[in-house]
Design a protein around this motif. Sequence first.
Motif, PDB file in Angstrom:
ATOM      1  N   ARG A 543       0.844  -1.201   0.000  1.00 56.97           N
ATOM      2  CA  ARG A 543       0.000   0.000   0.000  1.00 56.97           C
ATOM      3  C   ARG A 543       0.882   1.255   0.000  1.00 56.97           C
ATOM      4  NH1 ARG A 543      -4.885  -0.130   4.071  1.00 56.97           N
ATOM      5  NH2 ARG A 543      -3.285   0.050   5.688  1.00 56.97           N
ATOM      6  N   TYR A 544       0.420   2.263  -0.740  1.00 56.01           N
ATOM      7  CA  TYR A 544       1.136   3.541  -0.815  1.00 56.01           C
ATOM      8  C   TYR A 544       0.135   4.681  -0.644  1.00 56.01           C
ATOM      9  CZ  TYR A 544       3.408   7.613  -2.938  1.00 56.01           C
ATOM     10  OH  TYR A 544       3.887   8.867  -3.190  1.00 56.01           O
ATOM     11  N   PHE A 545       0.423   5.567   0.316  1.00 56.85           N
ATOM     12  CA  PHE A 545      -0.407   6.740   0.569  1.00 56.85           C
ATOM     13  C   PHE A 545       0.425   7.994   0.304  1.00 56.85           C
ATOM     14  CE2 PHE A 545      -1.609   3.310   3.404  1.00 56.85           C
ATOM     15  CZ  PHE A 545      -2.985   3.228   3.266  1.00 56.85           C
ATOM     16  N   ASN A 546      -0.055   8.830  -0.573  1.00 52.63           N
ATOM     17  CA  ASN A 546       0.596  10.102  -0.857  1.00 52.63           C
ATOM     18  C   ASN A 546      -0.354  11.210  -0.422  1.00 52.63           C
ATOM     19  OD1 ASN A 546       0.573  12.391  -3.272  1.00 52.63           O
ATOM     20  ND2 ASN A 546       2.605  11.923  -2.493  1.00 52.63           N
ATOM     21  N   ALA A 547      -0.053  11.896   0.684  1.00 52.90           N
ATOM     22  CA  ALA A 547      -1.009  12.844   1.260  1.00 52.90           C
ATOM     23  C   ALA A 547      -0.313  14.122   1.711  1.00 52.90           C
ATOM     24  CB  ALA A 547      -1.744  12.199   2.429  1.00 52.90           C
ATOM     25  N   LYS A 548      -1.060  15.214   1.658  1.00 53.50           N
ATOM     26  CA  LYS A 548      -0.595  16.508   2.139  1.00 53.50           C
ATOM     27  C   LYS A 548      -1.766  17.247   2.764  1.00 53.50           C
ATOM     28  CE  LYS A 548      -0.179  19.640  -1.265  1.00 53.50           C
ATOM     29  NZ  LYS A 548       0.364  20.247  -2.515  1.00 53.50           N
ATOM     30  N   GLU A 549      -1.475  18.363   3.392  1.00 53.02           N
ATOM     31  CA  GLU A 549      -2.510  19.145   4.066  1.00 53.02           C
ATOM     32  C   GLU A 549      -3.460  19.793   3.069  1.00 53.02           C
ATOM     33  OE1 GLU A 549       0.036  22.135   2.442  1.00 53.02           O
ATOM     34  OE2 GLU A 549       0.483  20.232   3.443  1.00 53.02           O
ATOM     35  N   VAL A 550      -4.690  20.055   3.511  1.00 58.27           N
ATOM     36  CA  VAL A 550      -5.634  20.855   2.724  1.00 58.27           C
ATOM     37  C   VAL A 550      -5.436  22.331   3.034  1.00 58.27           C
ATOM     38  CG1 VAL A 550      -8.077  21.323   2.265  1.00 58.27           C
ATOM     39  CG2 VAL A 550      -7.301  18.968   2.628  1.00 58.27           C
ATOM     40  N   PHE A 551      -5.391  22.678   4.331  1.00 62.84           N
ATOM     41  CA  PHE A 551      -5.166  24.058   4.770  1.00 62.84           C
ATOM     42  C   PHE A 551      -4.046  24.073   5.801  1.00 62.84           C
ATOM     43  CE2 PHE A 551      -9.928  24.009   4.117  1.00 62.84           C
ATOM     44  CZ  PHE A 551      -9.898  24.650   2.888  1.00 62.84           C
ATOM     45  N   GLY A 552      -3.463  25.249   6.002  1.00 62.58           N
ATOM     46  CA  GLY A 552      -2.500  25.426   7.076  1.00 62.58           C
ATOM     47  C   GLY A 552      -1.071  25.182   6.651  1.00 62.58           C
ATOM     48  N   PRO A 553      -0.156  25.050   7.635  1.00 60.28           N
ATOM     49  CA  PRO A 553       1.264  24.874   7.346  1.00 60.28           C
ATOM     50  C   PRO A 553       1.499  23.606   6.533  1.00 60.28           C
ATOM     51  CG  PRO A 553       0.916  25.397   9.663  1.00 60.28           C
ATOM     52  CD  PRO A 553      -0.436  25.138   9.079  1.00 60.28           C
ATOM     53  N   PRO A 554       2.507  23.608   5.644  1.00 59.04           N
ATOM     54  CA  PRO A 554       2.770  22.433   4.808  1.00 59.04           C
ATOM     55  C   PRO A 554       3.119  21.188   5.623  1.00 59.04           C
ATOM     56  CG  PRO A 554       4.290  24.248   4.307  1.00 59.04           C
ATOM     57  CD  PRO A 554       3.443  24.701   5.413  1.00 59.04           C
ATOM     58  N   LEU A 555       2.475  20.070   5.266  1.00 58.14           N
ATOM     59  CA  LEU A 555       2.767  18.798   5.912  1.00 58.14           C
ATOM     60  C   LEU A 555       2.443  17.678   4.916  1.00 58.14           C
ATOM     61  CD1 LEU A 555       3.675  17.207   8.386  1.00 58.14           C
ATOM     62  CD2 LEU A 555       1.296  17.205   9.179  1.00 58.14           C
ATOM     63  N   SER A 556       3.476  17.241   4.180  1.00 63.44           N
ATOM     64  CA  SER A 556       3.327  16.161   3.201  1.00 63.44           C
ATOM     65  C   SER A 556       3.982  14.901   3.753  1.00 63.44           C
ATOM     66  CB  SER A 556       3.991  16.545   1.874  1.00 63.44           C
ATOM     67  OG  SER A 556       3.327  17.656   1.291  1.00 63.44           O
ATOM     68  N   ILE A 557       3.228  13.789   3.711  1.00 67.44           N
ATOM     69  CA  ILE A 557       3.710  12.528   4.263  1.00 67.44           C
ATOM     70  C   ILE A 557       3.396  11.411   3.276  1.00 67.44           C
ATOM     71  CG2 ILE A 557       3.651  10.918   6.211  1.00 67.44           C
ATOM     72  CD1 ILE A 557       2.397  13.160   7.886  1.00 67.44           C
ATOM     73  N   ASP A 558       4.445  10.657   2.877  1.00 62.01           N
ATOM     74  CA  ASP A 558       4.255   9.458   2.066  1.00 62.01           C
ATOM     75  C   ASP A 558       4.424   8.243   2.971  1.00 62.01           C
ATOM     76  OD1 ASP A 558       3.934  11.013  -0.139  1.00 62.01           O
ATOM     77  OD2 ASP A 558       5.952  10.673  -0.933  1.00 62.01           O
ATOM     78  N   VAL A 559       3.487   7.283   2.849  1.00 63.55           N
ATOM     79  CA  VAL A 559       3.510   6.083   3.682  1.00 63.55           C
ATOM     80  C   VAL A 559       3.518   4.855   2.775  1.00 63.55           C
ATOM     81  CG1 VAL A 559       2.293   4.737   5.429  1.00 63.55           C
ATOM     82  CG2 VAL A 559       2.296   7.239   5.568  1.00 63.55           C
ATOM     83  N   PHE A 560       4.492   3.957   3.002  1.00 58.57           N
ATOM     84  CA  PHE A 560       4.547   2.655   2.322  1.00 58.57           C
ATOM     85  C   PHE A 560       4.323   1.565   3.357  1.00 58.57           C
ATOM     86  CE2 PHE A 560       7.027   5.312  -0.522  1.00 58.57           C
ATOM     87  CZ  PHE A 560       6.697   4.857  -1.786  1.00 58.57           C
ATOM     88  N   GLN A 561       3.536   0.553   2.989  1.00 58.21           N
ATOM     89  CA  GLN A 561       3.287  -0.581   3.875  1.00 58.21           C
ATOM     90  C   GLN A 561       3.372  -1.878   3.069  1.00 58.21           C
ATOM     91  OE1 GLN A 561      -0.612   0.410   5.330  1.00 58.21           O
ATOM     92  NE2 GLN A 561       0.165   1.667   7.007  1.00 58.21           N
ATOM     93  N   LEU A 562       4.238  -2.775   3.495  1.00 54.96           N
ATOM     94  CA  LEU A 562       4.343  -4.111   2.905  1.00 54.96           C
ATOM     95  C   LEU A 562       3.878  -5.110   3.947  1.00 54.96           C
ATOM     96  CD1 LEU A 562       5.249  -6.073   0.668  1.00 54.96           C
ATOM     97  CD2 LEU A 562       7.555  -6.004   1.670  1.00 54.96           C
ATOM     98  N   ASP A 563       2.793  -5.855   3.624  1.00 56.36           N
ATOM     99  CA  ASP A 563       2.157  -6.738   4.594  1.00 56.36           C
ATOM    100  C   ASP A 563       2.194  -8.185   4.149  1.00 56.36           C
ATOM    101  OD1 ASP A 563       1.455  -4.412   5.896  1.00 56.36           O
ATOM    102  OD2 ASP A 563      -0.623  -4.414   5.204  1.00 56.36           O
ATOM    103  N   LEU A 564       2.406  -9.078   5.107  1.00 53.90           N
ATOM    104  CA  LEU A 564       2.154 -10.507   4.942  1.00 53.90           C
ATOM    105  C   LEU A 564       0.991 -10.843   5.861  1.00 53.90           C
ATOM    106  CD1 LEU A 564       2.757 -13.336   3.901  1.00 53.90           C
ATOM    107  CD2 LEU A 564       4.497 -13.554   5.699  1.00 53.90           C
ATOM    108  N   ASN A 565      -0.134 -11.261   5.261  1.00 54.06           N
ATOM    109  CA  ASN A 565      -1.379 -11.470   5.998  1.00 54.06           C
ATOM    110  C   ASN A 565      -1.746 -12.947   6.050  1.00 54.06           C
ATOM    111  OD1 ASN A 565      -2.454  -8.426   6.001  1.00 54.06           O
ATOM    112  ND2 ASN A 565      -1.723  -8.892   3.932  1.00 54.06           N
ATOM    113  N   ALA A 566      -2.374 -13.335   7.127  1.00 51.12           N
ATOM    114  CA  ALA A 566      -2.904 -14.695   7.257  1.00 51.12           C
ATOM    115  C   ALA A 566      -4.221 -14.621   8.011  1.00 51.12           C
ATOM    116  CB  ALA A 566      -1.924 -15.593   7.999  1.00 51.12           C
ATOM    117  N   LYS A 567      -5.129 -15.537   7.686  1.00 53.74           N
ATOM    118  CA  LYS A 567      -6.418 -15.606   8.387  1.00 53.74           C
ATOM    119  C   LYS A 567      -6.810 -17.078   8.523  1.00 53.74           C
ATOM    120  CE  LYS A 567      -9.323 -15.384   4.234  1.00 53.74           C
ATOM    121  NZ  LYS A 567     -10.442 -14.713   3.547  1.00 53.74           N
ATOM    122  N   PHE A 568      -7.689 -17.329   9.463  1.00 50.81           N
ATOM    123  CA  PHE A 568      -8.188 -18.694   9.644  1.00 50.81           C
ATOM    124  C   PHE A 568      -9.568 -18.632  10.274  1.00 50.81           C
ATOM    125  CE2 PHE A 568      -5.722 -17.500  13.341  1.00 50.81           C
ATOM    126  CZ  PHE A 568      -6.524 -17.858  14.415  1.00 50.81           C
TER     127      PHE A 568
END
Length: 568
Positions: A543-568
């Motif tokens: 998963r990749y999230f590319n996000a920044k602020e709508v209003f106010g001081p600049p705050l841009s954050i990119d988030v990467f997530q690599l997951d190994l999932n299991a369920k039962f």
Amino acid sequence: MTHGKARKRPARALLAAAIGLAICASGAHAQSAPSENATINLVRLLVKRGVLTQSDADGLIAQANADAASAQKAAGTANAVPAVPGQVRVTYVPEVVRNQIKDELRQEVVAQAKDEHWAEPGKLPEWLDRIAWAGDLRVRDEFHYYDKGNATQQVDFAALNRNGPYDLNGVVPPPQLNTLENRTNSLRIRARLGVNLTLGDGVTAGIRIGTGGDNNPVSTTQNLGGGLAKKSLWLDQAWIAWSPSEWVKVTGGRMPNPFLSTNLVYADDLNFDGIASHFDVPASDDINTFATVGMFPIEYQSDDFPAEAGAKSASRDKWMTGAQLGASWKFADDIEWKFALAYYRFDHMQGQLSDPCPIYLGVTYCSTDASRPAYMQKGNSLFLIRDIIPDPNSPSSYAQPQFVGLVYDYHVANAITRLDMNVMDTPLRIEGDYIRNMAYHRKDAFRADVGVNRLVNNFGAGDFAESAYKSGPVGWMLRATLGKPQPNASGDWNVTAGYKYIQPDATLDGLNDPDFHLGGTNAKGFILTGSYGISKYSWLSLRYFNAKEVFGPPLSIDVFQLDLNAKF
């Protein structure tokens, strides 16, 4: 079946088997020189073992003699040897009859054994049939990247409230958000284990425990590391549900999200405390209508507030009430459209300015401290809620320990739609979600108890004029998923692309997605994800999230997530 009946039935089966054996044994001897004592000894043994009473044994012997005499007479047996006192004669029982008796006895005993689970190899007790286990496990490698143009000093108001109050006139700076330092290879886990119970007559229940670094409501993900210390477990769900009919279900306790929603309003891991009713009413073979209503306590004010001497404050318990009405239309075998409208009303969430508060006299609380939110992420408009009286001995420099509260109420209207179809035999899901805070009015930020001097965020960098304050009540998201939304076999896959836009006061920042912009509101940007099934019960996702602020001081954050999932 009661335990008394369970004891009687094996005894009856044993008695019948014994009599059958006695008949067979006596019949075998009757053809030549029958034994005088074999059958009587068997009956006496049964009496001795407590299977037969003496009176029952006497009756059986008498009945056997009578039956034998009748059979001999009917057959016209002329040369029958007269019965000797103490001798029992039983007419011959054919082998086919003996086999039939044994088969009937065997079937009866085996049927009882299966029903009561006392003689079936590998069979568990009946009550375990009403229990179903479920769980999931996720191991994640996470990366946070911060833009070099971000503002260098942004207050972490969630930490200020959590660890506060914070003294505005103190020498220690307030807690700060990380805006520049990248965080790479953060290994994290999520583990959840639950049990679902079927209690009969439409009643079910569920209990689930889950990990979590703290008791925040929006995530059960926990960091690894920490000196290799053991990890925490929390009660994640505990609910009971009753379905008096096929179209209604009432659930109470700590339950999964009962509404059709996306993480624009509620985080994917968020559970609800309270009671909810769900209704499914088919309108036709292709159209189904549904509705959900519920009441959910968010926070109770302590009966002992304020704890120190003085009159207790009026109760300001915080609740959310919600109602949703929707329909689904399956207008082809592989095409279904779903649409729903909802209204979520959050009561007593707005912060309140306190009565004049004489901190300089040693008071450790102010009258509206409980009006601050129990949990925050970031984005909502905030103001200082303590009206602190200046110290007359030092009017220009005195302690001002402060908490912050929400500027606005939140009455959120929500419209959500989902279209599922196949494109060249490949599933395609298109989703749209729109929210608006119907209680938002910009002028409320400048009412007498708030004003520019008390507002603390959503201004332009370094500019705290009224014209520089910006907020908004609107949020929306568009998302498309190609492939199976949930991989459930090796080789299953999906890719998702979406865009999210959420103004600062569209909804409560403490309840929505904790991953996009690292949580909260006042954010916009793209979302890209992909998943691939490696077995029936496990899959990889990126998963990749590319996000920044709508209003106010600049705050841009990119988030990467690599997951190994299991369920039962």
